[in-house]
Design an enzyme around this catalytic site. Structure first.
Site, PDB file in Angstrom:
ATOM      1  N   VAL A 159       0.845  -1.385   0.027  1.00  0.00           N
ATOM      2  CA  VAL A 159      -0.228   0.075  -0.118  1.00  0.00           C
ATOM      3  C   VAL A 159       0.859   1.246   0.047  1.00  0.00           C
ATOM      4  O   VAL A 159       0.763   2.243  -0.795  1.00  0.00           O
ATOM      5  CB  VAL A 159      -0.955  -0.048   1.058  1.00  0.00           C
ATOM      6  CG1 VAL A 159      -1.583   1.328   1.343  1.00  0.00           C
ATOM      7  CG2 VAL A 159      -1.905  -0.923   0.923  1.00  0.00           C
ATOM      8  N   GLU A 160       1.997   1.229   0.837  1.00  0.00           N
ATOM      9  CA  GLU A 160       2.754   2.421   1.031  1.00  0.00           C
ATOM     10  C   GLU A 160       3.508   2.958  -0.296  1.00  0.00           C
ATOM     11  O   GLU A 160       3.435   3.992  -0.752  1.00  0.00           O
ATOM     12  CB  GLU A 160       3.817   2.266   2.223  1.00  0.00           C
ATOM     13  CG  GLU A 160       3.091   2.180   3.486  1.00  0.00           C
ATOM     14  CD  GLU A 160       2.586   3.570   3.696  1.00  0.00           C
ATOM     15  OE1 GLU A 160       3.118   4.712   3.302  1.00  0.00           O
ATOM     16  OE2 GLU A 160       1.644   3.663   4.912  1.00  0.00           O
TER      17      GLU A 160
END
Length: 375
Positions: A159-160
């Site tokens: 996600v990051e």
């Protein structure tokens, strides 16, 4: 003080960042569909509008608030004032950071499906499988040492930054100084500026302790660094040398990133002994007594009996002896989804204070795990 801003398309900045990192919408279980793959290729082929990463010079040294900050760095931490003044001459104002931190327009409904489709998609899932396979031993060691499943660590890193593909190209000193002293007008402006000043302080301390050039530190428009996107203050608190090379490098070491994510979660309440799912699907009764348990903070603090009495019914039985929270995922004009979150789910919300974020981590990690098993 008046100064000119860079010639950028301010309203397109957020869309550009989303297009670069989010890619194509897709439902979790439709990851392998031809339609999704075709859409993914089309999105990747598009060029995102340019973002001004360099900004422009503004004499921050003339600002009263900056002068006070420098005085504090000298008195609290023993910095040389001349060195700080010279350093400040290199800082640039980054209007792109200001535009990107502006809150969404009021009245726009939240939409979980739209949000999650940016992360639960083929590019991240396939990259997650490759990352997990390549670093399986390190992930297993982190799980053994910290009690955080590989699935969760993989979800966060995906996600990051899509496993390091996009760790940010802004100079951290520039964006933190900009946001610490020129944060846009917002109800929480003072609190946010105080936060970014503390992160600027942490950046200077980090650079001094490591003997590094603070201007060589690159990150996101908010100053987050490396594969796990740690803010500088969290680097000092939670980053670990997990690859054993004698230094912490969150930008170039997947091992350090893996261990640091696990250490962060443990430091924010992750419970090794918690078994079972992180969240449980739920239904709510028409009585609406359960509304008292919505928006009660990012913390698991209710007994399962409390939720049951209020009309919250889970599709599978909740373990005894734990506390829970009611998670609402709004879907715009469509019905809201409800889940019951465990303490470990809420530990993930401390990484990014959002139900949407935490659920995206859970779903991406799960999708990557399923894809690995299918190979």
């Amino acid at each position: 003080m008046k100064f000119s801003k860079p010639r950028i398309l301010a309203l397109s900045l957020l869309a550009a960042a989303v297009a670069a990192a989010a890619l194509v919408p897709a439902e979790l279980l439709a990851a392998q569909s031809k339609k999704v793959k075709k859409a993914a290729k089309a999105v990747v082929a598009k060029k995102a509008p340019g973002i001004d990463y360099t900004g422009e010079f503004v004499n921050f040294g003339q600002w009263k608030e900056v002068q006070q900050f420098l005085d504090d760095m000298v008195s609290k931490h023993g910095f040389e004032r001349k060195e700080l003044d010279a350093m400040l001459q290199q800082v640039r104002y980054v209007d792109a950071a200001v535009q990107l931190v502006k809150p969404a327009p009021p009245g726009k409904p939240k939409n979980w499906h739209a949000y999650s489709s940016r992360f639960i998609e083929p590019i991240r899932i396939n990259a997650g499988v490759a990352f997990w396979n390549q670093h399986r031993d390190t992930l297993a060691r982190a799980e053994s040492q910290y009690g955080v499943p590989a699935e969760v660590i993989v979800g966060i890193l995906g996600v990051e930054t899509i496993y390091g593909r996009d760790t940010g190209r802004f100079r951290v000193m520039d964006v933190l100084t900009t946001l610490a002293f020129a944060y846009p007008l917002a109800p929480n402006r003072e609190a946010r500026m105080a936060f970014f000043r503390s992160e600027l302080e942490a950046t200077l301390l980090y650079a001094r302790s490591t003997g590094s050039d603070p201007f060589a530190l690159l990150g996101s428009y908010a100053g987050a660094v490396g594969l796990p996107q740690f803010m500088p203050g969290n680097i000092a608190k939670y980053a670990v040398d997990f690859d054993g090379d004698g230094k912490v490098d969150l930008r170039n070491s997947p091992g350090d990133a893996i261990g640091s994510v696990a250490a962060f979660l443990v430091g924010h309440g992750w419970q090794r002994e918690q078994a079972g799912p992180l969240v449980y699907t739920a239904r709510v009764s028409p009585s609406r007594a359960w509304e008292a348990y919505v928006n009660q903070g990012l913390e698991a603090k209710y007994r399962r009996e409390d939720l049951s009495t209020a009309g919250v019914v889970t599709t599978s039985s909740l373990p005894e002896g734990m506390l829970y929270g009611l998670v609402d995922l709004q879907n715009g004009s469509d019905p809201t989804e409800y889940w019951v979150g465990t303490p470990n789910f809420y530990a993930i919300t401390q990484y990014n204070r959002s139900y949407f974020y935490a659920m995206s981590v859970v779903e991406l990690g799960r999708a990557v795990s399923l894809s690995r098993k299918e190979l």
